[in-house]
Design a protein around this motif. Structure first.
Motif, PDB file in Angstrom:
ATOM      1  N   ASP A 103       1.369  81.907  48.177  1.00 40.08           N
ATOM      2  CA  ASP A 103       1.261  81.603  49.598  1.00 40.08           C
ATOM      3  C   ASP A 103       2.264  80.508  49.973  1.00 40.08           C
ATOM      4  O   ASP A 103       2.963  79.976  49.098  1.00 40.08           O
ATOM      5  N   PRO A 104       2.355  80.170  51.267  1.00 37.02           N
ATOM      6  CA  PRO A 104       3.318  79.145  51.674  1.00 37.02           C
ATOM      7  C   PRO A 104       3.113  77.801  50.980  1.00 37.02           C
ATOM      8  O   PRO A 104       4.087  77.118  50.647  1.00 37.02           O
ATOM      9  N   ALA A 105       1.868  77.407  50.749  1.00 35.52           N
ATOM     10  CA  ALA A 105       1.615  76.123  50.085  1.00 35.52           C
ATOM     11  C   ALA A 105       2.224  76.107  48.690  1.00 35.52           C
ATOM     12  O   ALA A 105       2.839  75.108  48.280  1.00 35.52           O
ATOM     13  N   ALA A 106       2.057  77.201  47.948  1.00 33.73           N
ATOM     14  CA  ALA A 106       2.639  77.278  46.604  1.00 33.73           C
ATOM     15  C   ALA A 106       4.163  77.272  46.671  1.00 33.73           C
ATOM     16  O   ALA A 106       4.826  76.642  45.837  1.00 33.73           O
ATOM     17  N   ALA A 107       4.735  77.952  47.663  1.00 34.34           N
ATOM     18  CA  ALA A 107       6.193  77.984  47.812  1.00 34.34           C
ATOM     19  C   ALA A 107       6.746  76.591  48.090  1.00 34.34           C
ATOM     20  O   ALA A 107       7.760  76.180  47.510  1.00 34.34           O
ATOM     21  N   HIS A 108       6.081  75.846  48.960  1.00 35.90           N
ATOM     22  CA  HIS A 108       6.543  74.497  49.278  1.00 35.90           C
ATOM     23  C   HIS A 108       6.392  73.578  48.074  1.00 35.90           C
ATOM     24  O   HIS A 108       7.255  72.720  47.829  1.00 35.90           O
ATOM     25  N   ALA A 109       5.306  73.745  47.314  1.00 35.09           N
ATOM     26  CA  ALA A 109       5.097  72.903  46.143  1.00 35.09           C
ATOM     27  C   ALA A 109       6.187  73.132  45.099  1.00 35.09           C
ATOM     28  O   ALA A 109       6.719  72.176  44.507  1.00 35.09           O
ATOM     29  N   VAL A 110       6.539  74.380  44.861  1.00 34.71           N
ATOM     30  CA  VAL A 110       7.604  74.679  43.904  1.00 34.71           C
ATOM     31  C   VAL A 110       8.944  74.184  44.431  1.00 34.71           C
ATOM     32  O   VAL A 110       9.773  73.669  43.672  1.00 34.71           O
ATOM     33  N   ALA A 111       9.160  74.330  45.733  1.00 35.58           N
ATOM     34  CA  ALA A 111      10.424  73.853  46.318  1.00 35.58           C
ATOM     35  C   ALA A 111      10.610  72.360  46.099  1.00 35.58           C
ATOM     36  O   ALA A 111      11.737  71.888  45.866  1.00 35.58           O
ATOM     37  N   GLU A 112       9.537  71.598  46.172  1.00 33.80           N
ATOM     38  CA  GLU A 112       9.632  70.157  45.930  1.00 33.80           C
ATOM     39  C   GLU A 112      10.246  69.875  44.573  1.00 33.80           C
ATOM     40  O   GLU A 112      10.993  68.919  44.390  1.00 33.80           O
ATOM     41  N   ALA A 113       9.929  70.732  43.601  1.00 37.42           N
ATOM     42  CA  ALA A 113      10.422  70.519  42.237  1.00 37.42           C
ATOM     43  C   ALA A 113      11.815  71.082  42.020  1.00 37.42           C
ATOM     44  O   ALA A 113      12.617  70.492  41.297  1.00 37.42           O
ATOM     45  N   VAL A 114      12.115  72.234  42.642  1.00 38.78           N
ATOM     46  CA  VAL A 114      13.363  72.914  42.285  1.00 38.78           C
ATOM     47  C   VAL A 114      14.549  72.551  43.173  1.00 38.78           C
ATOM     48  O   VAL A 114      15.688  72.564  42.697  1.00 38.78           O
ATOM     49  N   VAL A 115      14.319  72.245  44.447  1.00 41.78           N
ATOM     50  CA  VAL A 115      15.453  72.010  45.344  1.00 41.78           C
ATOM     51  C   VAL A 115      16.375  70.905  44.833  1.00 41.78           C
ATOM     52  O   VAL A 115      17.613  71.074  44.828  1.00 41.78           O
ATOM     53  N   PRO A 116      15.851  69.765  44.362  1.00 42.01           N
ATOM     54  CA  PRO A 116      16.774  68.731  43.868  1.00 42.01           C
ATOM     55  C   PRO A 116      17.574  69.154  42.641  1.00 42.01           C
ATOM     56  O   PRO A 116      18.617  68.558  42.345  1.00 42.01           O
ATOM     57  N   ALA A 117      17.091  70.177  41.920  1.00 42.37           N
ATOM     58  CA  ALA A 117      17.755  70.595  40.686  1.00 42.37           C
ATOM     59  C   ALA A 117      18.675  71.795  40.862  1.00 42.37           C
ATOM     60  O   ALA A 117      19.341  72.213  39.911  1.00 42.37           O
ATOM     61  N   LEU A 118      18.746  72.367  42.072  1.00 40.83           N
ATOM     62  CA  LEU A 118      19.583  73.543  42.301  1.00 40.83           C
ATOM     63  C   LEU A 118      21.066  73.161  42.270  1.00 40.83           C
ATOM     64  O   LEU A 118      21.480  72.193  42.912  1.00 40.83           O
ATOM     65  N   ARG A 119      21.847  73.949  41.555  1.00 37.51           N
ATOM     66  CA  ARG A 119      23.290  73.715  41.442  1.00 37.51           C
ATOM     67  C   ARG A 119      24.044  74.583  42.448  1.00 37.51           C
ATOM     68  O   ARG A 119      23.604  75.693  42.756  1.00 37.51           O
ATOM     69  N   PRO A 120      25.185  74.121  42.955  1.00 41.04           N
ATOM     70  CA  PRO A 120      26.018  74.985  43.799  1.00 41.04           C
ATOM     71  C   PRO A 120      26.354  76.286  43.076  1.00 41.04           C
ATOM     72  O   PRO A 120      26.651  76.272  41.881  1.00 41.04           O
ATOM     73  N   GLY A 121      26.270  77.382  43.795  1.00 40.84           N
ATOM     74  CA  GLY A 121      26.516  78.689  43.189  1.00 40.84           C
ATOM     75  C   GLY A 121      25.265  79.407  42.753  1.00 40.84           C
ATOM     76  O   GLY A 121      25.306  80.586  42.380  1.00 40.84           O
ATOM     77  N   THR A 122      24.114  78.713  42.806  1.00 39.41           N
ATOM     78  CA  THR A 122      22.848  79.343  42.432  1.00 39.41           C
ATOM     79  C   THR A 122      22.330  80.195  43.583  1.00 39.41           C
ATOM     80  O   THR A 122      22.447  79.826  44.753  1.00 39.41           O
ATOM     81  N   HIS A 123      21.746  81.328  43.249  1.00 41.27           N
ATOM     82  CA  HIS A 123      21.137  82.217  44.242  1.00 41.27           C
ATOM     83  C   HIS A 123      19.617  82.210  44.055  1.00 41.27           C
ATOM     84  O   HIS A 123      19.120  82.539  42.970  1.00 41.27           O
ATOM     85  N   TRP A 124      18.901  81.849  45.090  1.00 40.45           N
ATOM     86  CA  TRP A 124      17.442  81.818  45.057  1.00 40.45           C
ATOM     87  C   TRP A 124      16.924  83.046  45.801  1.00 40.45           C
ATOM     88  O   TRP A 124      17.278  83.286  46.954  1.00 40.45           O
ATOM     89  N   ILE A 125      16.088  83.823  45.131  1.00 43.06           N
ATOM     90  CA  ILE A 125      15.453  84.992  45.732  1.00 43.06           C
ATOM     91  C   ILE A 125      13.956  84.735  45.796  1.00 43.06           C
ATOM     92  O   ILE A 125      13.313  84.571  44.746  1.00 43.06           O
ATOM     93  N   ASP A 126      13.394  84.700  46.995  1.00 43.97           N
ATOM     94  CA  ASP A 126      11.942  84.554  47.103  1.00 43.97           C
ATOM     95  C   ASP A 126      11.320  85.904  47.414  1.00 43.97           C
ATOM     96  O   ASP A 126      11.595  86.498  48.463  1.00 43.97           O
ATOM     97  N   THR A 127      10.512  86.401  46.497  1.00 42.73           N
ATOM     98  CA  THR A 127       9.877  87.711  46.662  1.00 42.73           C
ATOM     99  C   THR A 127       8.425  87.590  47.118  1.00 42.73           C
ATOM    100  O   THR A 127       7.723  88.587  47.213  1.00 42.73           O
ATOM    101  N   SER A 128       7.990  86.367  47.393  1.00 40.14           N
ATOM    102  CA  SER A 128       6.617  86.128  47.832  1.00 40.14           C
ATOM    103  C   SER A 128       6.412  86.633  49.263  1.00 40.14           C
ATOM    104  O   SER A 128       7.371  86.882  49.991  1.00 40.14           O
TER     105      SER A 128
END
Length: 263
Positions: free
Chosen positions: A67-92
């Motif tokens: 759900d959106p809450a889980a998506a936002h929680a994961v984003a808190e962890a991953v967004v700072p670690a994303l490198r340029p050139g990375t492709h994020w696919i959300d299938t939720s």
């Protein structure tokens, strides 16, 4: 072959991740409940200790969250670690508002594709999902990875895939609810259940009848209720409001498949 990080190994995420591993991709997986990753680790995936650890070397990051809450929680962890050139696919299934919120937080050089899917566990296992992709044209690595999971429908601008998913899934949920009520009416009127089912299946509700009696699907009623809530937040939908009341009336069925609505 792209290095893939897959986050979220529930009933849909796990078979999707297996498809990518079988296709030869280097796969790192993470799930809040780590034990669910065991079959994938046995098959050759690496188990990450955290979402940030999972995406550290990934070319493509895939999330399949509840759900959106889980998506936002994961984003808190991953967004700072994303490198340029990375492709994020959300299938939720999180709706277009959440997709826009996630996209606004991305660092430069990172793309986000909303690619929610239609189809249940059986189609995920077979690589026959119906993928609704927003953010077109799709980057080549994204198209390659999604191609292992099923058929891609390009929907348009970012968020359009998430929006179309709400339209389609609510048609399914509403159809199953309507079939369930008509079956109950037939029961009340003393008609044989098989007669009612057979005749309903001959008409325009045939697809909804098939889903109402599906045996190989797993779409928990609690998630169906969440999807209806995402839709009714956008506009007045009285029929779907009534469906939501039906979906939440029996909490003991929350983890059961949508087909349990039938009498």
């Amino acid at each position: 072959m792209e290095k893939i990080a897959f986050l979220g190994l529930g009933s849909m995420g796990a078979p999707m991740a297996h498809r990518l591993l079988a296709a030869g991709h280097s796969l790192t997986v993470w799930n809040r409940t780590g034990a669910k990753a065991a079959p994938l680790v046995t098959a050759g995936a690496r188990l990450a200790e955290s979402p940030a650890d999972a995406i550290r070397d990934a070319d493509v990051v895939i999330t399949m969250l509840a759900d959106p809450a889980a998506a936002h929680a994961v984003a808190e962890a991953v967004v700072p670690a994303l490198r340029p050139g990375t492709h994020w696919i959300d299938t939720s299934t999180v709706g277009p508002d959440t997709i826009r919120d996630l996209a606004a937080r991305l660092p430069d050089g990172v793309t986000l594709t909303d690619a929610p899917v239609m189809g249940s566990v059986d189609r995920a296992e077979a690589g026959e999902l119906w993928i609704l992709a927003g953010g077109c044209p799709l980057p080549a690595p994204v198209r390659t990875v999604l191609g292992h999971l099923g058929h891609i429908t390009e929907c348009g601008a970012p968020g359009s895939g998430a929006a179309l998913k709400l339209v389609l899934i609510n048609a399914v949920i509403g159809g199953v609810a309507l079939v369930s009520e008509t079956l109950r009416l037939g029961q009340t009127l003393g008609l044989p259940a098989e007669l009612v089912r057979t005749e309903l299946a001959k008409g325009p509700l045939s697809g909804a009848v098939a889903r109402t009696f599906a045996e190989a699907s797993h779409f928990p009623i609690s998630l169906a209720a969440k999807d209806v809530s995402l839709a009714t937040a956008h506009t007045s939908l009285p029929l779907l409001d009534a469906v939501h009341t039906l979906l939440t009336a029996h909490p003991h069925l929350a983890a059961q498949d949508l087909s349990r609505l039938r009498p």
